[in-house]
Write an enzyme that holds these catalytic residues in place. Structure first.
Site, PDB file in Angstrom:
ATOM      1  N   ARG A 186       0.879  -1.179   0.000  1.00 55.10           N
ATOM      2  CA  ARG A 186       0.000   0.000   0.000  1.00 55.10           C
ATOM      3  C   ARG A 186       0.915   1.228   0.000  1.00 55.10           C
ATOM      4  O   ARG A 186       1.335   1.703   1.054  1.00 55.10           O
ATOM      5  CB  ARG A 186      -0.899  -0.022   1.229  1.00 55.10           C
ATOM      6  CG  ARG A 186      -1.868   1.146   1.326  1.00 55.10           C
ATOM      7  CD  ARG A 186      -2.782   0.950   2.521  1.00 55.10           C
ATOM      8  NE  ARG A 186      -3.732   2.038   2.679  1.00 55.10           N
ATOM      9  CZ  ARG A 186      -3.460   3.160   3.352  1.00 55.10           C
ATOM     10  NH1 ARG A 186      -2.287   3.347   3.914  1.00 55.10           N
ATOM     11  NH2 ARG A 186      -4.378   4.107   3.462  1.00 55.10           N
ATOM     12  N   LYS A 212      -4.067   5.657   8.653  1.00 57.67           N
ATOM     13  CA  LYS A 212      -4.794   6.036   7.431  1.00 57.67           C
ATOM     14  C   LYS A 212      -5.354   7.432   7.652  1.00 57.67           C
ATOM     15  O   LYS A 212      -6.216   7.639   8.522  1.00 57.67           O
ATOM     16  CB  LYS A 212      -5.920   5.031   7.175  1.00 57.67           C
ATOM     17  CG  LYS A 212      -6.722   5.298   5.903  1.00 57.67           C
ATOM     18  CD  LYS A 212      -7.711   4.150   5.686  1.00 57.67           C
ATOM     19  CE  LYS A 212      -8.864   4.521   4.780  1.00 57.67           C
ATOM     20  NZ  LYS A 212      -8.583   4.425   3.371  1.00 57.67           N
ATOM     21  N   SER A 244     -12.804  -2.786  -0.026  1.00 51.25           N
ATOM     22  CA  SER A 244     -13.165  -2.249   1.291  1.00 51.25           C
ATOM     23  C   SER A 244     -14.647  -1.920   1.302  1.00 51.25           C
ATOM     24  O   SER A 244     -15.135  -1.230   0.404  1.00 51.25           O
ATOM     25  CB  SER A 244     -12.371  -0.975   1.586  1.00 51.25           C
ATOM     26  OG  SER A 244     -11.008  -1.274   1.678  1.00 51.25           O
TER      27      SER A 244
HETATM   28  N1  3NM Z   1      -7.550   0.923   5.934  1.00 51.85           N
HETATM   29  P1  3NM Z   1      -3.159   0.065  11.546  1.00 51.85           P
HETATM   30  S1  3NM Z   1      -7.726   1.425   8.408  1.00 51.85           S
HETATM   31  C1  3NM Z   1      -5.126   0.836   5.500  1.00 51.85           C
HETATM   32  O1  3NM Z   1     -10.622   1.422   7.614  1.00 51.85           O
HETATM   33  C2  3NM Z   1      -6.265   1.006   6.395  1.00 51.85           C
HETATM   34  O2  3NM Z   1     -10.286   0.764   5.589  1.00 51.85           O
HETATM   35  C3  3NM Z   1      -8.439   1.125   6.897  1.00 51.85           C
HETATM   36  O3  3NM Z   1      -3.399   0.437  10.027  1.00 51.85           O
HETATM   37  C4  3NM Z   1      -9.891   1.110   6.683  1.00 51.85           C
HETATM   38  O4  3NM Z   1      -3.125  -1.424  11.612  1.00 51.85           O
HETATM   39  C5  3NM Z   1      -6.183   1.280   7.748  1.00 51.85           C
HETATM   40  O5  3NM Z   1      -1.806   0.656  11.840  1.00 51.85           O
HETATM   41  C6  3NM Z   1      -4.935   1.438   8.542  1.00 51.85           C
HETATM   42  O6  3NM Z   1      -4.258   0.680  12.347  1.00 51.85           O
HETATM   43  C7  3NM Z   1      -4.598   0.218   9.354  1.00 51.85           C
END
Ligand code: 3NM
Length: 217
Positions: A41, A142, A113
């Site tokens: 990503r 994010k 998603s």
């Molecule tokens: N997508 P971490 S939250 C890439 O809600 C991503 O769709 C998300 O990172 C969504 O594990 C997210 O550090 C970040 O919280 C996830």
């Protein structure tokens, strides 16, 4: 390729997520530690582009292949096709899922998603192999993440579509992973839980620990 029905940790990273550590070393440690999928990503400030991105993606691919772990590319459908990655993951604001499925063909994994039963239904109809749902908890990884949604909608999608694999994402760590596993997911996706861990293999084992009681099988 079918999305693996073996419940596992799904690791996500771009070249800028690993802090002072070499991202390829972090990826290799995660592969050794037993992740089931890797998603590249490459987003945000300082993101690689052009030939530097291509080179980085190929290096990730080489590592993933040597551990037999599918490489999924976030959003960049053409890059995925160019390097023959194992799959593509798109969000609701990216390209339309049905069009992406047409572009990548039947063999590659398609992840979408979603945030509701309705979006999950549309994604499945468009040919998604799995859906990502989040953020489950608060996340700093994010920039444009929505409000934390907990596991309620995951449970609703798991009930409505028992054969559609769901990957929970957002703020998941060893302390809260069991709750996500219990909601009916086939995987938990993390960035910082792995990129910030000193003992990456130990962290992956801890993330998996809640899986037994939550496994849908
Ligand atoms: N997508 P971490 S939250 C890439 O809600 C991503 O769709 C998300 O990172 C969504 O594990 C997210 O550090 C970040 O919280 C996830």
């Amino acid at each position: 390729m079918k999305f693996s029905d073996k419940a596992a940790v799904y690791f996500i990273m771009g070249s800028k997520n690993s802090g002072t550590r070499n991202p390829l070393k972090v990826l290799e440690a995660a592969l050794k530690g037993g992740i089931g999928h890797f998603q590249l990503r490459e987003k945000g400030e300082g993101a690689l582009t052009g030939s530097a991105l291509l080179e980085f993606a190929l290096a990730c691919q080489q590592l993933c292949r040597s551990y037999g772990v599918p490489l999924i590319i976030n959003d960049l459908v053409e890059l995925a096709c160019q390097i023959d990655a194992d799959g593509v993951h798109i969000g609701q604001d990216d390209a339309e899922a049905g069009q992406v499925r047409q572009r990548i063909g039947k063999e590659k994994l398609l992840g979408v998603s979603v945030h509701s039963v309705k979006e999950a239904h549309l994604a499945a109809e468009a040919g998604a192999d799995y859906v990502g749902m989040g953020p489950v908890f608060g996340t700093a990884s994010k920039a444009d993440a929505k409000k934390p949604a907990g596991v309620q909608e995951i449970q609703a999608v798991a009930t409505a579509f028992p054969f559609l694999p769901i990957v929970g994402i957002g703020g998941i760590n060893p302390e809260n992973a069991a709750q996500v596993w219990r909601s009916g997911v086939a995987g938990i996706a993390v960035i910082s839980s792995i990129t910030e861990a000193h003992d990456i293999a130990g962290q992956i084992a801890a993330l998996q620990a809640g899986r037994i009681e939550g496994d849908r099988k």
